[in-house]
Design a protein around this motif. Sequence first.
Motif, short mmCIF file in Angstrom:
data_model
loop_
_atom_site.label_atom_id
_atom_site.label_comp_id
_atom_site.label_asym_id
_atom_site.label_seq_id
_atom_site.Cartn_x
_atom_site.Cartn_y
_atom_site.Cartn_z
N ALA A 116 -16.57 24.07 43.01
CA ALA A 116 -15.03 24.26 43.46
C ALA A 116 -14.67 22.92 44.18
O ALA A 116 -15.52 22.52 44.66
CB ALA A 116 -14.56 25.42 43.85
N LEU A 117 -13.40 22.53 44.06
CA LEU A 117 -12.93 21.50 44.97
C LEU A 117 -12.01 22.19 45.60
O LEU A 117 -10.80 22.73 45.07
CB LEU A 117 -12.12 20.50 44.03
CG LEU A 117 -13.18 19.53 43.01
CD1 LEU A 117 -12.15 18.66 42.03
CD2 LEU A 117 -14.22 18.86 43.60
N HIS A 118 -11.82 21.95 46.81
CA HIS A 118 -10.68 22.24 48.01
C HIS A 118 -9.61 21.07 48.05
O HIS A 118 -9.98 20.13 48.27
CB HIS A 118 -11.49 22.74 49.22
CG HIS A 118 -10.16 23.03 50.09
ND1 HIS A 118 -10.42 23.28 51.47
CD2 HIS A 118 -8.88 23.63 49.97
CE1 HIS A 118 -9.66 23.86 52.00
NE2 HIS A 118 -8.61 23.98 51.23
N VAL A 119 -8.36 21.40 47.46
CA VAL A 119 -7.51 20.49 47.61
C VAL A 119 -5.95 20.76 48.28
O VAL A 119 -5.88 21.97 48.26
CB VAL A 119 -6.73 20.31 46.15
CG1 VAL A 119 -8.05 19.63 45.09
CG2 VAL A 119 -6.20 21.27 45.45
N VAL A 120 -5.58 19.91 48.91
CA VAL A 120 -4.32 20.14 49.63
C VAL A 120 -3.30 19.30 49.30
O VAL A 120 -3.39 18.36 48.91
CB VAL A 120 -4.87 20.08 51.30
CG1 VAL A 120 -3.73 20.20 52.22
CG2 VAL A 120 -6.10 21.04 51.80
N GLY A 121 -2.21 19.71 49.45
CA GLY A 121 -0.71 19.11 49.02
C GLY A 121 0.52 19.56 49.71
O GLY A 121 0.28 20.35 50.86
N ASP A 122 1.64 19.14 49.36
CA ASP A 122 2.74 19.84 49.96
C ASP A 122 2.91 21.39 49.56
O ASP A 122 3.52 21.61 48.39
CB ASP A 122 4.01 19.17 49.50
CG ASP A 122 5.38 19.49 50.09
OD1 ASP A 122 5.13 20.39 51.17
OD2 ASP A 122 6.41 18.79 50.11
N GLY A 123 2.63 22.52 50.23
CA GLY A 123 2.71 23.68 50.08
C GLY A 123 1.69 24.17 49.14
O GLY A 123 1.72 25.29 48.46
N ILE A 124 0.55 23.50 48.89
CA ILE A 124 -0.66 23.51 48.18
C ILE A 124 -1.91 23.67 49.25
O ILE A 124 -2.09 22.61 49.62
CB ILE A 124 -0.60 22.51 47.08
CG1 ILE A 124 0.49 22.86 45.98
CG2 ILE A 124 -1.89 23.20 46.24
CD1 ILE A 124 0.58 21.94 45.01
N ASP A 125 -2.54 24.60 49.12
CA ASP A 125 -3.87 24.63 49.81
C ASP A 125 -4.76 25.72 48.76
O ASP A 125 -4.82 26.91 49.22
CB ASP A 125 -3.83 24.94 51.16
CG ASP A 125 -5.09 25.26 52.04
OD1 ASP A 125 -6.17 24.99 51.54
OD2 ASP A 125 -4.89 25.08 53.38
N THR A 126 -5.63 25.20 48.03
CA THR A 126 -6.23 25.90 47.16
C THR A 126 -7.72 25.51 46.66
O THR A 126 -7.86 24.26 46.83
CB THR A 126 -5.34 26.37 45.94
OG1 THR A 126 -6.10 27.41 44.83
CG2 THR A 126 -5.32 24.86 45.13
#
Length: 360
Positions: free
Chosen positions: A58-68
């Motif tokens: 898996a890849l842990h990704v973070v953005g605006d309102g995204i943390d998944t």
Amino acid sequence: MTRDYSTFLPQKTTPAGAEIRRSIITSLGWRPFFSQQVSADELIDTPPVRIVEVHRKALHVVGDGIDTSIRPLPNVTVGDWIMLNQDDTLLSRALDRFSLMKRRAPGSNLQIQLIASNIDTAFIVSSCNPDFNVARLERYISLAMEADTAPVIVLTKTDLAADPEDYIAQARAISDAVPVVALDARGGAPREQLAQWCKPGQTVAFFGTSGVGKSTLTNALAGSDAIETQEIREDDARGRHTTTRRQLYIVPNGCMVLDTPGMRELQLMDSASGIDDLFADLHALSAQCKFNDCKHTVEPGCAVRAAIESGEVDEARYTRWLKLKSEDAENTVTMAMRKAKDKVLGKNIRKIQKKNKKSN
């Protein structure tokens, strides 16, 4: 919720005194280099996220309102930006990088290992103890310079060294282009002495062997003890592996910090420019040799050997330079041959598949 992506796009003008809203994306390192690669429609349909951690599955990704976490994508690494297709994450598009650090993967397999991307500053950490090694520092610096990432040498455990000035002098002698910072990794010293590189929107990374204080430095910048740390072994000054994978952290001032595991093996490849930049004096001398293919060993008219004999160049440094150049050239050629072989193999497989399809 509809997000406002206007701040992600390049701004033509900013009125005097106007406040610019700092979004999570800006803190993650989003900048015009990336916004110029996407359209306004794409920003809405596939929001930008940054890879902050890479797991095997898996890849842990973070953005605006995204943390998944999403399924792995090919040829990406920690620090990469992707335009996230939330309907099918495998269709997400990776953006071009402004920097990429890579090495030949450890072991006998001929593979390239991507270490990290989009790093502004590489803090190359070493302790003021018997594990200090100039040749190792030169490897890391060459790697950073090849990646267009600014290297900074950080010397830790100065409080435990009988004569830290000797270590500092050796580090400063490596290159006039590489700053050297000596500090105690605990307390507020890292935040104060590394502040000029750890600015909002910047991404910095700590590299070095285990036990030199990378996680301690990351904790210091973050103002917490969230990352586990361990003491070094007293018998050989070597560290134990605490960090097991590369991970990006957002620290309170809006800077991204990458903590990395210690790398016992760091073989260079495709790093000729980085080596030339680090050993700029020797590279300049080599251009003055009598023969264009001079190996700088026993050839007549070698400007490099002449400089060594006159005392202008340190022979130990020259030996390290030759070793890095030879290793890099060998790994680069070997990897190119491997790629060519794989390309031919793939072409032959497709021919066989096409032939079988016709016969069926």
